[in-house]
Design an enzyme around this catalytic site. Structure first.
Site, PDB file in Angstrom:
ATOM      1  N   CYS A 191       9.183  52.119  -2.613  1.00  0.00           N
ATOM      2  CA  CYS A 191      10.073  50.977  -2.835  1.00  0.00           C
ATOM      3  C   CYS A 191       9.549  50.166  -4.044  1.00  0.00           C
ATOM      4  O   CYS A 191       8.418  49.665  -4.018  1.00  0.00           O
ATOM      5  CB  CYS A 191      10.089  50.140  -1.565  1.00  0.00           C
ATOM      6  N   LYS A 251       2.092   4.704   1.622  1.00  0.00           N
ATOM      7  CA  LYS A 251       2.129   5.251   2.972  1.00  0.00           C
ATOM      8  C   LYS A 251       1.754   6.721   2.856  1.00  0.00           C
ATOM      9  O   LYS A 251       2.495   7.526   2.283  1.00  0.00           O
ATOM     10  CB  LYS A 251       3.536   5.099   3.560  1.00  0.00           C
ATOM     11  N   GLU A 303       0.851  -1.195   0.000  1.00  0.00           N
ATOM     12  CA  GLU A 303       0.000   0.000   0.000  1.00  0.00           C
ATOM     13  C   GLU A 303       0.876   1.230   0.000  1.00  0.00           C
ATOM     14  O   GLU A 303       2.053   1.149   0.353  1.00  0.00           O
ATOM     15  CB  GLU A 303      -0.839   0.055   1.298  1.00  0.00           C
ATOM     16  N   CYS A 349      17.200  48.722   2.893  1.00  0.00           N
ATOM     17  CA  CYS A 349      16.476  47.957   1.877  1.00  0.00           C
ATOM     18  C   CYS A 349      17.344  47.778   0.634  1.00  0.00           C
ATOM     19  O   CYS A 349      17.838  48.759   0.082  1.00  0.00           O
ATOM     20  CB  CYS A 349      15.179  48.670   1.520  1.00  0.00           C
ATOM     21  N   CYS A 390      15.625  49.935  -2.233  1.00  0.00           N
ATOM     22  CA  CYS A 390      15.440  51.389  -2.255  1.00  0.00           C
ATOM     23  C   CYS A 390      16.314  52.112  -1.238  1.00  0.00           C
ATOM     24  O   CYS A 390      16.274  53.334  -1.148  1.00  0.00           O
ATOM     25  CB  CYS A 390      13.975  51.742  -2.038  1.00  0.00           C
ATOM     26  N   CYS A 395      10.862  46.749   4.905  1.00  0.00           N
ATOM     27  CA  CYS A 395      11.182  48.067   4.371  1.00  0.00           C
ATOM     28  C   CYS A 395       9.940  48.935   4.556  1.00  0.00           C
ATOM     29  O   CYS A 395       8.883  48.605   4.036  1.00  0.00           O
ATOM     30  CB  CYS A 395      11.543  47.966   2.894  1.00  0.00           C
ATOM     31  N   ASP A 432       1.020  10.494   3.868  1.00  0.00           N
ATOM     32  CA  ASP A 432       1.712  11.377   4.801  1.00  0.00           C
ATOM     33  C   ASP A 432       0.752  12.408   5.380  1.00  0.00           C
ATOM     34  O   ASP A 432       0.697  13.554   4.950  1.00  0.00           O
ATOM     35  CB  ASP A 432       2.867  12.070   4.067  1.00  0.00           C
ATOM     36  N   LYS A 478      10.459   3.861   3.345  1.00  0.00           N
ATOM     37  CA  LYS A 478      10.302   5.310   3.205  1.00  0.00           C
ATOM     38  C   LYS A 478      11.095   5.803   2.010  1.00  0.00           C
ATOM     39  O   LYS A 478      12.270   5.463   1.859  1.00  0.00           O
ATOM     40  CB  LYS A 478      10.812   6.012   4.461  1.00  0.00           C
ATOM     41  N   TYR A 525      -7.003   0.139   7.491  1.00  0.00           N
ATOM     42  CA  TYR A 525      -6.851  -0.907   8.506  1.00  0.00           C
ATOM     43  C   TYR A 525      -8.162  -1.071   9.267  1.00  0.00           C
ATOM     44  O   TYR A 525      -8.665  -0.095   9.824  1.00  0.00           O
ATOM     45  CB  TYR A 525      -5.720  -0.486   9.451  1.00  0.00           C
TER      46      TYR A 525
HETATM   47  S1  IVH Z   1      -0.870   0.587   8.860  1.00  0.00           S
HETATM   48  C1  IVH Z   1      -0.272  -1.387  12.948  1.00  0.00           C
HETATM   49  N1  IVH Z   1      -0.973   1.613   6.431  1.00  0.00           N
HETATM   50  O1  IVH Z   1       2.152   5.537   9.043  1.00  0.00           O
HETATM   51  C2  IVH Z   1      -0.142  -0.766  11.611  1.00  0.00           C
HETATM   52  N2  IVH Z   1      -0.177   2.988   8.194  1.00  0.00           N
HETATM   53  O2  IVH Z   1       4.600   5.097  10.658  1.00  0.00           O
HETATM   54  C3  IVH Z   1      -0.941   0.451  11.499  1.00  0.00           C
HETATM   55  N3  IVH Z   1       0.360   5.289   7.505  1.00  0.00           N
HETATM   56  O3  IVH Z   1       0.717   5.464  12.218  1.00  0.00           O
HETATM   57  C4  IVH Z   1      -0.583   1.328  10.405  1.00  0.00           C
HETATM   58  N4  IVH Z   1      -0.171   5.048   5.377  1.00  0.00           N
HETATM   59  O4  IVH Z   1      -0.373   6.974  10.437  1.00  0.00           O
HETATM   60  C5  IVH Z   1      -0.655   1.827   7.730  1.00  0.00           C
HETATM   61  N5  IVH Z   1      -1.179   2.384   4.256  1.00  0.00           N
HETATM   62  C6  IVH Z   1      -0.871   2.600   5.526  1.00  0.00           C
HETATM   63  C7  IVH Z   1      -0.389   3.852   5.988  1.00  0.00           C
HETATM   64  C8  IVH Z   1      -0.056   4.008   7.328  1.00  0.00           C
HETATM   65  C9  IVH Z   1       0.256   5.894   6.305  1.00  0.00           C
HETATM   66  C10 IVH Z   1       0.862   5.963   8.723  1.00  0.00           C
HETATM   67  C11 IVH Z   1       0.030   5.712   9.948  1.00  0.00           C
HETATM   68  C12 IVH Z   1       0.958   5.070  10.923  1.00  0.00           C
HETATM   69  C13 IVH Z   1       2.275   5.521  10.441  1.00  0.00           C
HETATM   70  C14 IVH Z   1       3.370   4.578  10.861  1.00  0.00           C
END
Ligand code: IVH
Length: 692
Positions: free
Chosen positions: A454, A132, A130, A430, A433, A448, A134, A329, A243
């Protein structure tokens, strides 16, 4: 009653749909203050629902909108405390212990380590890959299919219940009307502010001279902790879920559960893939490493999860992380490069920003040669000097920034610092000017003060004036403004209306056709309404929304010109700082001259439907409206407050003079008013007060 007849009966379906619709309307009306249905339509639907409920008593539900009055706090929408225009106070959120602790994930920046992790898993396991996301983790609790809590991670053991803010996210269902929904379940995911929304928010903040959010994550975090769901709704959060937890849930694999969640209406990413080998996993990573840049939201890696739930259990957990999952990451997009020179950029409002001029370096697909050094304090703290090798980063931010400096003794820093031993000093005048700079106490920025002379400030003001949300003068872009400025034809916003066809057409790159275009745009701008003219003037901190509110109260520039700081503070959203800026603007002779010319040019300096206070019965009073009323609508009461010189506020605070309390005032509001000793005034008493 058997299942099938229930599903097939359209009236039962209608009953459910009405409940959902009315519940949402209540929320939009009372909490968001933005109903999307007329009162009449609402009443009609409510009657229909009542009739259906009478017809199908087996479908009684204590939480039906027929059973309670919508409220901006209390019963239906628990724990909402609206503190308008105030700093977030987390303590206002209910603290709730997580049913299952919110763990984090083990992570690695190394693809080799990820390969290693996959290889060590028992042979033949399926791995779900999946993205991740942010953002911020969120845990949604559903009881009998109804969203009952939305908890932030907090410390992993207990978090804040931010349900009112989460309810503003269109993709989060409030209620799932399906037979197969378990008694209780939890869905976890990530709350995000999409790139587009993030950029718009920052543009707006820049206009209002508010500090910018560094990246969408920070913006989402700030937004989720706001106390005013209306503002949260306006910002446009989204949520991706990944999840599902609970007991006796359907499915034996993680993937199946996500599919189920999708079928229940949850927002589940399409990027999820079940992989069967190291190669497949690595291909997924490679693909999304570049493809993720086209997504509407920020991602910072890939999450690998063992698919089979029984196998997950076997693998178990460490104290902090599951053993059945790991995150890869993406490397931070950061490069080391030579700082050639520090230059200074002066903005529309006179703020002087130090800019790093770099040896060009490739970063997230673009060549970077300039980056912000923020302000004097930042440069001093890191002791950055020309000749240093500096780290430049282009993460979630729009503008690349310097985040650090390499050790001067480091091999990497081959070039010795050009001015070794010399302390950095910020310019005192500045760079554009020559005016001595000023630094307002408590602010990091130097400014300024030469607003009227300016060049970048003058040009910036003109750019702002012609911009789309202001006067919207087509064809007059930054380059043309610069050109006309250089030629001495454009010095301030009033000069725009003196431009002649031949003046413009005589410029290089500007033929008669584009000159005529510009003149047409200038002519059309004379119809731009007063509120936008006011915004276009570029008074410090008077953004688009504030300008609208001011223009409603002061429907002519003449009335506004004589307003005092105190009177201005009576307007919603206008605090002493903004009021001071307005007063200062109108006390400047240069500005008055410009305004006079603009008026003569024919700009709209008067609004139409701006109700002037008809009395000062409520002058200086801040009033909160709560509950439902029989003689006038909420909006009418708002207008009455303003017409009588009062200020309408969204939430009760020390500053509230009284609460205009209708029927069914929310218990939270009542409690708050009581605890602060703020009087409640009935509808009748209020009307008496203003007719005095
Ligand atoms: S699973 C027990 N899946 O990353 C596992 N987390 O560094 C629960 N996050 O706290 C997390 N995308 O906030 C999971 N596809 C994804 C995610 C994800 C982002 C975040 C989440 C977690 C943090 C962990």
């Amino acid at each position: 009653m058997d299942l099938f007849s229930e599903i097939e009966n359209p009236e039962r379906e209608e009953l459910r749909a009405l409940r959902r619709e009315l519940e949402e309307q209540n929320y939009k009306y009372y909490v968001l203050n933005a109903p999307t249905m007329s009162d009449r339509e609402f009443d009609e639907k409510m009657h229909r629902l009542q009739a259906l409920e009478a017809q199908y008593p087996d479908m009684f539900d204590a939480s039906s909108p027929t059973q309670h009055v919508g409220s901006d706090s209390g019963n239906t929408y628990t724990n909402i405390v609206v503190f308008n225009n105030e700093k977030p106070k987390s303590k206002a959120f209910e603290q709730v212990k997580h049913r299952y602790p919110m763990l984090s994930l083990a992570n690695s920046y190394s693809r080799e380590e990820i390969e290693e992790w996959v290889r060590k898993l028992p042979a033949g396991v399926e791995i779900v890959c999946e993205l991740k996301y942010d953002g911020l983790s969120i845990s949604l609790w559903y009881e009998k299919g109804v969203l009952v809590k939305a908890l932030t991670r907090g410390d992993g053991q207990q978090g804040d219940n931010v349900i009112e803010n989460i309810k503003t996210i269109p993709s989060v269902p409030w209620r799932i009307e399906r037979e197969d929904v378990p008694e209780w379940f939890e869905l976890r995911g990530e709350v995000l502010l999409p790139w587009e929304r993030f950029e718009a928010l920052n543009r707006e903040r820049e206009e209002q001279e508010e500090p910018l959010f560094a990246n969408p994550r920070n913006a989402a975090s700030g937004t989720l902790k706001l106390q005013d769901p209306r503002e949260v709704a306006r910002r446009g959060l989204d949520a991706y879920l990944y999840y599902m937890l609970g007991e006796n849930l359907p499915g034996t694999t993680h993937y199946e559960r996500l599919e189920t969640a999708k079928a229940w209406g949850f927002h589940i990413s399409d990027a999820i893939k079940v992989c069967h080998s190291v190669d497949e996993v690595m291909a997924y990573i490679a693909y999304w490493d570049t493809e993720r840049k086209n997504l509407p939201v920020a991602t910072d890696g890939i999450v690998l999860k063992v698919n089979n739930l029984a196998q997950q259990e076997e693998l178990g957990y460490t104290a902090k992380t599951p053993r059945w999952a790991i995150a890869y990451k993406f490397p931070a997009e950061k490069q080391l490069t030579l700082l050639r020179e520090i230059t200074y950029q002066v903005g529309r409002t006179g703020v002087v920003t130090p800019v790093a001029n770099l040896e060009p370096v490739q970063l997230s697909g673009t060549m970077v040669q300039r980056a912000t050094l923020h302000n004097e304090d930042f440069i001093r703290q890191l002791d950055i000097r020309p000749g240093d090798r500096v780290w430049v980063e282009k993460g979630g931010e729009i503008i690349p920034k310097i985040v650090g400096r390499a050790d001067r003794n480091d091999e990497m820093s081959a070039t010795a610092s050009l001015n070794d031993g010399m302390m950095y000093s910020f310019p005192t005048t500045c760079p554009e000017c020559g005016t001595p700079l000023v630094r307002v106490e408590g602010e990091a920025a130097w400014r300024c003060p030469n607003e009227a002379g300016c060049p970048p400030q003058l040009k910036g003001k003109i750019e702002h004036f012609v911009s789309r949300k202001a006067m919207n003068i087509d064809g007059l872009g930054a380059e043309t403004i610069d050109l006309l400025y250089q030629k001495g034809l454009l010095h301030n916003i009033a000069d725009i209306y003196d431009l002649k066809l031949e003046d413009i057409a005589a410029q290089e790159r500007l033929g008669e056709k584009s000159a005529q275009n510009i003149l047409d745009g200038i002519e059309a701008s004379k119809q731009v309404p007063w509120a936008r003219v006011l915004f276009a003037l570029g008074i410090r901190m008077v953004g688009e929304t504030t300008a609208k509110k001011i223009a409603r109260r002061y429907n002519t520039i003449d009335s506004l010109q004589w307003a005092t700081t105190e009177q201005l503070c009576g307007i919603e959203d206008v605090g002493p700082q903004i009021a001071d800026n307005i007063v200062a603007y109108f006390s400047d002779m240069g500005n008055m001259e410009i305004l006079d010319r603009l008026r003569r040019a024919g700009l709209q300096m008067e609004g139409e439907a701006a109700p002037e206070p008809t009395s000062d019965a409520l002058a200086g009073q801040t009033i909160v409206i709560s509950g439902t009323f029989s003689q006038h609508s909420r909006d009418e009461y708002k207008a009455l407050i303003e017409a009588n010189g009062g200020k309408n506020a969204g939430s009760i605070s020390k500053k509230t003079s009284f609460v205009l309390a209708g029927e069914n005032m929310g218990p939270e509001k009542r409690k708050k008013a009581e605890s602060l000793g703020i009087p409640l005034v009935s509808e009748e008493e209020f009307l008496e007060r203003i007719t005095l």
